[in-house]
Design an enzyme around this catalytic site. Sequence first.
Site, PDB file in Angstrom:
ATOM      1  N   GLU A   1     -22.749  56.212  -1.068  1.00 12.07           N
ATOM      2  CA  GLU A   1     -23.752  56.063  -2.125  1.00 12.07           C
ATOM      3  C   GLU A   1     -23.397  54.914  -3.067  1.00 12.07           C
ATOM      4  O   GLU A   1     -23.468  55.045  -4.299  1.00 12.07           O
ATOM      5  CB  GLU A   1     -23.926  57.380  -2.897  1.00 12.07           C
ATOM      6  CG  GLU A   1     -24.576  58.473  -2.062  1.00 12.07           C
ATOM      7  CD  GLU A   1     -24.975  59.697  -2.872  1.00 12.07           C
ATOM      8  OE1 GLU A   1     -25.936  60.359  -2.475  1.00 12.07           O
ATOM      9  OE2 GLU A   1     -24.337  59.974  -3.906  1.00 12.07           O
TER      10      GLU A   1
ATOM     11  N   GLU B   1     -27.047  63.547   3.850  1.00 11.15           N
ATOM     12  CA  GLU B   1     -26.740  64.687   2.979  1.00 11.15           C
ATOM     13  C   GLU B   1     -28.047  65.402   2.663  1.00 11.15           C
ATOM     14  O   GLU B   1     -28.791  64.992   1.776  1.00 11.15           O
ATOM     15  CB  GLU B   1     -26.050  64.250   1.686  1.00 11.15           C
ATOM     16  CG  GLU B   1     -24.621  63.793   1.864  1.00 11.15           C
ATOM     17  CD  GLU B   1     -23.902  63.605   0.531  1.00 11.15           C
ATOM     18  OE1 GLU B   1     -24.414  64.094  -0.501  1.00 11.15           O
ATOM     19  OE2 GLU B   1     -22.848  62.956   0.535  1.00 11.15           O
TER      20      GLU B   1
END
Length: 580
Positions: free
Chosen positions: A158, A234
Amino acid sequence: MPDFAIGESDFVLDGRPLQIISGALHYFRMHPDCWADRIEKARLMGLNTIETYVPWNLHSPRPGVFDTSGMLDLGRFLREVQSAGLYAIVRPGPYICAELDNGGLPAWLFRDGSAGVRRYEPAFMSAVTQYLRDVLEIVRPLQIDQGGPVLLVQVENEYGAFGNDQTYLKAIAEVIRNAGTTVPLVTVDQPTDAMLAAGGLDGVLRTASFGSRVTTRLETLRKHQPTGPLMCMEFWDGWFDYWGGRHHTTSASDAAAELDALLAAGASVNIYMFHGGTNFGLSSGANDKGVYRPTITSYDYDAPLDEAGNPTEKFHAFREVISRYAPVPDTVPASKPAAPEFTVALSDPVALLQGSGGTWSEHQEPPTLDDLDVRLAIFRTELRHGGPAMLTFGEVRDRVQVFLDGAPVGVLERERHERAIMLPHTRGRLELVVEDQGRVNYGPRIGESKGLIGPVRVGTEELTGWTACGIDLDRVPQLWHCAGPTPSALGIGPTAWRATFETDGESDLFLRTDAWGKGIAWINGFCLGRYWRRGPQETLYVPAPLLEQGTNTLVVLELDLLESPTATFTGSARLGFTDL
């Protein structure tokens, strides 16, 4: 050897499309003797892949160390995944977030202030390069084209939510490739245009992280990844908890509906988490978006398997959804019976303020906890003023208990932005118990130092001439072997207690903590983690493999006040209220 590749619209294994249906299992959040059980239950839910992060800070607690023993045996974990007939995804970071202390980055890396954080900077890149080589030396022979289970390796984590240094990202990808990685590489970012642009790399598959609004999220991802498979790396099916908050839960039916939408769209998925596990030791991190919020010890996450490995409502709801798209085994795992319930007395208190638990050193100004290389420390100086005055700190990271001549004055907490307290008098022995409650794991405060930041003053005068005792928490369970017990009827200040109890060594236990104050507990020398009356968590999970058939030892380090020196074990986990 199997041939795995990224196709025009799918992952392709030996010439056939493969829809990855994965679940996150963090080997470092489970006792290794529990790995096989959790992996098998993943298979029984219909998963074909297991994903794990790799925590640099746990593998490398000190410079030059790369520990792969016990719970850190990544190679053993991946081989157990393969033995169950499943594939694997490895996400080594170097930053992983994961609600882990410092986001998985080792604190020592930033101790002298010379290393950058998640950017192309020589000191940081040198350390990262060695770390990734250490990890990938384990992963390399376990890649699918080498006969192993590993399908994918992730670059950073991320990154678009943190920075936009493409030179850094390319360098990380190059290190991973040069370490012998031959399987496809991926990045992951939240599905916004800005984050996918900043955190992605041309030539590396972009994936996304989200838990709702599947159609919209996949459309955004497809704009930035015009070809290749779509994947939610995710799929957030729950959430983590912080001390003083509520226990987070989400609707099993709503989460199942979102999973159905993902799989129906042909996307691959990694369920985060399939089984959360436990932040054993002091591994939990914190968030600070204006208010500091330390993460609790349990990482139950309201996942398909609960903290103790029992199937939840989500397990059955997800299993039914997956059965529409892939074969699911007939066997359904059962829950374990209730744990034994009993009570034992705590005894033999050792008061840390009286000098046990560490080595004292002299300093002109209070050193940081990083300087002492500890998570808990006692600072002492003499006051020679007289009347009442205000004691002030530059910044408290993260909690300070104040004592005058052994008597408690009060507590200052970073969470409340507290930096000052009134002293009833300013003559005598001033003692400060300073605690690191977990390093920030997300955002710009990653890498910051811990302890007392800036000067300590009484009134306008800066206090100097300190002695400091860094508490070696690994030694707390052995305190009684190196010093005679120091009776302390009230347990004023940090006090260690111990108890023994008998078990058959075959059942998990749940240690009640809601009647205690704030502290840390150990079973047979293994650190279960932190507890705090503030909640929401009210039990600490004790995996059966930690227990001996016969006599076991519990040690509790209470930092506040133990109202009753008693330890109670209960039949199941108590993770607190779901609403406040």
